[in-house]
Write an enzyme that holds these catalytic residues in place. Structure first.
Site, PDB file in Angstrom:
ATOM      1  N   HIS A   1       0.848  -1.188   0.000  1.00  0.00           N
ATOM      2  CA  HIS A   1       0.000   0.000   0.000  1.00  0.00           C
ATOM      3  C   HIS A   1       0.884   1.238   0.000  1.00  0.00           C
ATOM      4  O   HIS A   1       1.950   1.249   0.611  1.00  0.00           O
ATOM      5  CB  HIS A   1      -0.916   0.002   1.225  1.00  0.00           C
TER       6      HIS A   1
ATOM      7  N   CYS B   1      -2.623   4.539  -4.428  1.00  0.00           N
ATOM      8  CA  CYS B   1      -3.141   3.163  -4.479  1.00  0.00           C
ATOM      9  C   CYS B   1      -4.235   3.036  -5.538  1.00  0.00           C
ATOM     10  O   CYS B   1      -4.253   2.058  -6.289  1.00  0.00           O
ATOM     11  CB  CYS B   1      -3.693   2.746  -3.114  1.00  0.00           C
TER      12      CYS B   1
END
Length: 102
Positions: free
Chosen positions: A21, A33
């Protein structure tokens, strides 16, 4: 950080692993993301011979393995995806790391 690992075999792409992430925003509002996900999933959806490849997509992880030579179309789609990921990396080098193994 999002880690991208691209393995080449000969002149073609053998596998792509995208995991992690970016942590550049609140969960569900992280634009890095979201961008990586959109580029990656969009490219995988555009592959012509998708049934010939092993593709796993889950939260925070995408793995694609190409056991045979890619068609010209699919090679172009994946090279375009890689270029788009590199473009994101230029703007957010602290959020995405791309390694290419040849």
């Amino acid at each position: 950080m999002i880690k991208v690992d691209i393995a080449y075999k000969g002149k073609g792409i053998e596998s792509i692993l995208i995991k992690g992430h970016a942590n550049c925003g609140d969960y569900g509002k992280d634009l890095v993301c979201a961008g990586v996900s959109a580029v990656s999933v969009g490219a995988l959806n555009a592959l012509e011979e998708v049934d010939s490849y092993e593709i796993e997509v889950e939260e925070g992880r995408i793995k694609a393995t190409f056991g045979k030579a890619l068609s010209d179309h699919d090679e172009i789609v994946l090279e375009t995806m890689i270029l788009q990921l590199k473009t994101i990396q230029v703007s957010y080098p602290e959020a995405i790391d791309i390694k290419e193994r040849k």
